[in-house]
Write a protein that holds these residues in place. Structure first.
Motif, mmCIF file in Angstrom:
data_model
loop_
_atom_site.group_PDB
_atom_site.id
_atom_site.type_symbol
_atom_site.label_atom_id
_atom_site.label_comp_id
_atom_site.label_asym_id
_atom_site.label_seq_id
_atom_site.Cartn_x
_atom_site.Cartn_y
_atom_site.Cartn_z
ATOM 1 N N ALA A 17 0.846 -1.193 0.169
ATOM 2 C CA ALA A 17 -0.125 -0.174 -0.034
ATOM 3 C C ALA A 17 0.683 1.350 0.003
ATOM 4 N N ARG A 18 2.143 0.977 0.187
ATOM 5 C CA ARG A 18 3.077 2.428 0.340
ATOM 6 C C ARG A 18 3.101 3.122 -0.989
ATOM 7 N N ARG A 19 2.990 4.218 -1.222
ATOM 8 C CA ARG A 19 3.011 4.986 -2.591
ATOM 9 C C ARG A 19 4.027 6.187 -2.456
ATOM 10 N N ASP A 20 4.606 6.574 -3.625
ATOM 11 C CA ASP A 20 5.244 7.776 -3.708
ATOM 12 C C ASP A 20 4.215 8.869 -3.938
ATOM 13 N N VAL A 21 4.126 9.885 -3.130
ATOM 14 C CA VAL A 21 3.051 10.656 -3.300
ATOM 15 C C VAL A 21 3.632 11.964 -3.640
ATOM 16 N N ARG A 22 2.877 12.818 -4.738
ATOM 17 C CA ARG A 22 3.217 13.977 -5.309
ATOM 18 C C ARG A 22 2.385 15.090 -4.681
ATOM 19 N N GLY A 23 2.505 16.164 -5.072
ATOM 20 C CA GLY A 23 1.860 17.415 -4.624
ATOM 21 C C GLY A 23 0.479 17.466 -4.875
ATOM 22 N N LEU A 93 3.383 15.219 -16.019
ATOM 23 C CA LEU A 93 3.838 14.522 -14.652
ATOM 24 C C LEU A 93 4.210 15.527 -13.505
ATOM 25 N N LYS A 94 3.335 15.250 -12.406
ATOM 26 C CA LYS A 94 3.808 16.167 -11.211
ATOM 27 C C LYS A 94 4.676 15.233 -10.646
ATOM 28 N N LEU A 95 6.153 15.861 -10.390
ATOM 29 C CA LEU A 95 6.974 15.025 -9.736
ATOM 30 C C LEU A 95 7.566 15.176 -8.552
ATOM 31 N N GLU A 96 6.830 16.199 -7.867
ATOM 32 C CA GLU A 96 7.309 16.587 -6.725
ATOM 33 C C GLU A 96 5.959 17.189 -5.670
ATOM 34 N N GLY A 97 6.321 17.344 -4.367
ATOM 35 C CA GLY A 97 5.160 17.985 -3.844
ATOM 36 C C GLY A 97 5.829 18.964 -2.459
ATOM 37 N N MET A 137 11.490 4.789 6.722
ATOM 38 C CA MET A 137 10.598 6.013 6.974
ATOM 39 C C MET A 137 9.262 5.780 6.055
ATOM 40 N N TRP A 138 9.605 5.216 5.096
ATOM 41 C CA TRP A 138 8.513 5.328 4.043
ATOM 42 C C TRP A 138 7.389 4.387 4.271
ATOM 43 N N LEU A 139 7.715 3.243 4.796
ATOM 44 C CA LEU A 139 6.863 2.077 5.284
ATOM 45 C C LEU A 139 6.182 2.446 6.596
ATOM 46 N N GLY A 149 6.706 11.444 -0.614
ATOM 47 C CA GLY A 149 7.279 11.479 -1.877
ATOM 48 C C GLY A 149 8.818 11.784 -2.070
ATOM 49 N N TRP A 150 9.412 10.807 -2.820
ATOM 50 C CA TRP A 150 10.974 11.196 -3.080
ATOM 51 C C TRP A 150 11.094 12.042 -4.205
ATOM 52 N N VAL A 151 12.002 13.154 -3.976
ATOM 53 C CA VAL A 151 12.370 14.227 -5.022
ATOM 54 C C VAL A 151 13.758 13.985 -5.257
ATOM 55 N N SER A 152 14.157 13.524 -6.654
ATOM 56 C CA SER A 152 15.370 13.411 -6.914
ATOM 57 C C SER A 152 15.931 14.128 -8.153
ATOM 58 N N ILE A 153 14.993 15.129 -8.818
ATOM 59 C CA ILE A 153 15.152 15.976 -9.792
ATOM 60 C C ILE A 153 16.067 17.180 -9.423
ATOM 61 N N LEU A 154 16.791 17.068 -8.865
ATOM 62 C CA LEU A 154 17.505 18.230 -7.887
ATOM 63 C C LEU A 154 19.237 18.186 -8.130
ATOM 64 N N GLU A 186 -1.882 1.477 -6.880
ATOM 65 C CA GLU A 186 -0.667 1.106 -7.651
ATOM 66 C C GLU A 186 0.133 2.342 -7.813
ATOM 67 N N SER A 187 1.198 2.134 -8.289
ATOM 68 C CA SER A 187 2.153 3.237 -8.776
ATOM 69 C C SER A 187 1.393 3.964 -9.732
ATOM 70 N N GLU A 188 1.565 5.457 -9.501
ATOM 71 C CA GLU A 188 0.865 6.451 -10.604
ATOM 72 C C GLU A 188 1.591 6.356 -11.877
ATOM 73 N N LEU A 189 2.831 5.965 -11.829
ATOM 74 C CA LEU A 189 3.583 5.798 -13.238
ATOM 75 C C LEU A 189 3.183 4.732 -14.144
ATOM 76 N N LYS A 190 2.609 3.700 -13.262
ATOM 77 C CA LYS A 190 2.138 2.448 -13.882
ATOM 78 C C LYS A 190 0.678 2.896 -14.337
HETATM 79 C C1 LIG Z 1 15.299 6.668 -5.527
HETATM 80 C C2 LIG Z 1 14.107 7.046 -5.857
HETATM 81 C C3 LIG Z 1 14.096 8.332 -6.354
HETATM 82 C C4 LIG Z 1 12.833 8.873 -6.794
HETATM 83 N N1 LIG Z 1 12.624 10.034 -7.389
HETATM 84 C C5 LIG Z 1 11.398 10.533 -7.877
HETATM 85 C C6 LIG Z 1 11.144 11.905 -8.360
HETATM 86 O O1 LIG Z 1 12.298 12.833 -8.488
HETATM 87 N N2 LIG Z 1 9.892 12.455 -8.527
HETATM 88 C C7 LIG Z 1 8.812 11.521 -8.335
HETATM 89 O O2 LIG Z 1 7.789 11.985 -8.570
HETATM 90 N N3 LIG Z 1 9.026 10.267 -7.928
HETATM 91 C C8 LIG Z 1 10.279 9.973 -7.701
HETATM 92 N N4 LIG Z 1 10.317 8.506 -7.193
HETATM 93 C C9 LIG Z 1 9.211 7.721 -7.036
HETATM 94 C C10 LIG Z 1 9.087 6.646 -8.040
HETATM 95 O O3 LIG Z 1 8.512 7.191 -9.225
HETATM 96 C C11 LIG Z 1 8.045 5.553 -7.592
HETATM 97 O O4 LIG Z 1 8.592 4.948 -6.370
HETATM 98 C C12 LIG Z 1 7.753 4.648 -8.530
HETATM 99 O O5 LIG Z 1 7.183 4.978 -9.526
HETATM 100 C C13 LIG Z 1 6.776 3.618 -7.887
HETATM 101 O O6 LIG Z 1 5.651 3.987 -7.440
HETATM 102 P P1 LIG Z 1 5.194 3.577 -5.955
HETATM 103 O O7 LIG Z 1 6.366 4.151 -5.052
HETATM 104 O O8 LIG Z 1 4.263 4.537 -5.710
HETATM 105 O O9 LIG Z 1 4.963 2.218 -5.700
HETATM 106 C C14 LIG Z 1 11.685 8.097 -6.724
HETATM 107 C C15 LIG Z 1 11.771 6.782 -6.113
HETATM 108 C C16 LIG Z 1 13.037 6.265 -5.690
HETATM 109 C C17 LIG Z 1 13.083 5.067 -5.161
#
Ligand SMILES: Cc1cc2nc3c(=O)[nH]c(=O)nc-3n(C[C@H](O)[C@H](O)[C@H](O)COP(=O)(O)O)c2cc1C
Length: 209
Positions: A17-23, A93-97, A137-139, A149-154, A186-190
């Motif tokens: 159920a863990r997800r990457d959450v954006r803004g 895509l919204k890639l940060e929050g 932390m995420w879990l 939400g993990w932001v790595s575009i930095l 599910e993963s938003e990107l999926k």
């Molecule tokens: C190392 C790492 C860096 C990531 N960087 C970004 C990012 O910059 N922007 C973003 O929107 N998601 C980022 N993500 C999230 C991934 O896109 C996400 O984990 C993946 O699409 C699977 O979705 P879920 O985490 O919801 O299952 C990152 C995830 C990881 C593990």
């Protein structure tokens, strides 16, 4: 301590159920102190090479720092858009929050000055240890119904400057943390069709005797 099968099922449920959450999903609700403590305690329970615990967590709530980090993201994302120009979806895509999440946490790697047990051959193990803390932390956050939400575009160097980090420090993760209106199933990107889910057989290799 012995856990039950039900405990294992619950753990897997939280993992799934863990997800990457954006803004687009964060709501305006403060993360309580005791919830943040749980998340940080989970981080500190992570394994680390040679028990080096080489992590540092910078808790960011102030608007000025968030603004600077968002500017950093926008600059880097403009370059990323160019790289992905053939894929129209990237622009949508919204890639940060960074601003929407009430809390940002920068997770840093502070290498030890002395030699570390287990790191004598593979130097990157220190950084990997910090990644273990991030996953904890995420879990934990998900179990508290808090999104991360993990932001790595930095630009890493600029983030470290902004945070006045010590020399040799590395940025491992920049996390946006807060309550959400919903967690996607599910993963938003999926869901959006950026990539497909890998099946188990594609990821596992058996070397049978
Ligand atoms: C190392 C790492 C860096 C990531 N960087 C970004 C990012 O910059 N922007 C973003 O929107 N998601 C980022 N993500 C999230 C991934 O896109 C996400 O984990 C993946 O699409 C699977 O979705 P879920 O985490 O919801 O299952 C990152 C995830 C990881 C593990």
């Amino acid at each position: 301590m012995t856990f039950t099968q039900q405990d294992s099922i619950k753990l897997l449920e939280i993992m799934k159920a863990r997800r990457d959450v954006r803004g687009n999903r964060f709501i305006d609700k403060k993360v309580e102190e005791e919830k943040l403590s749980f998340i940080l305690e989970a981080a500190l329970s992570a394994p680390s090479v040679g028990y080096s615990q080489p992590w540092k967590f910078v808790i960011i709530e102030d608007a000025a720092t968030k603004n600077a980090i968002l500017q950093n993201f926008d600059y880097e994302n403009t370059k990323a858009k160019e790289i992905f120009k053939e894929r129209e979806l990237y622009n949508k895509l919204k890639l940060e929050g960074i601003k929407e999440a009430p809390l940002n946490i920068a997770v840093l790697y502070e290498p030890k000055e002395e030699d570390v047990l287990g790191m004598t051959s593979m130097q990157q193990m220190g950084e990997y240890s910090v990644v273990c803390a991030v996953q904890n932390m995420w879990l934990m956050a998900r179990s508290l119904n808090i999104g991360i939400g993990w932001v790595s575009i930095l630009n890493e160097k600029k983030v470290l400057q902004e945070l006045q980090a010590k020399e040799n420090t590395k940025l491992i993760a920049y996390l946006c943390v807060g309550y959400v209106d919903q967690f996607y199933k599910e993963s938003e990107l999926k869901i959006l069709g950026w990539d497909r889910e890998k099946k188990l057989h594609e990821c596992v290799q058996y070397l049978k005797g």
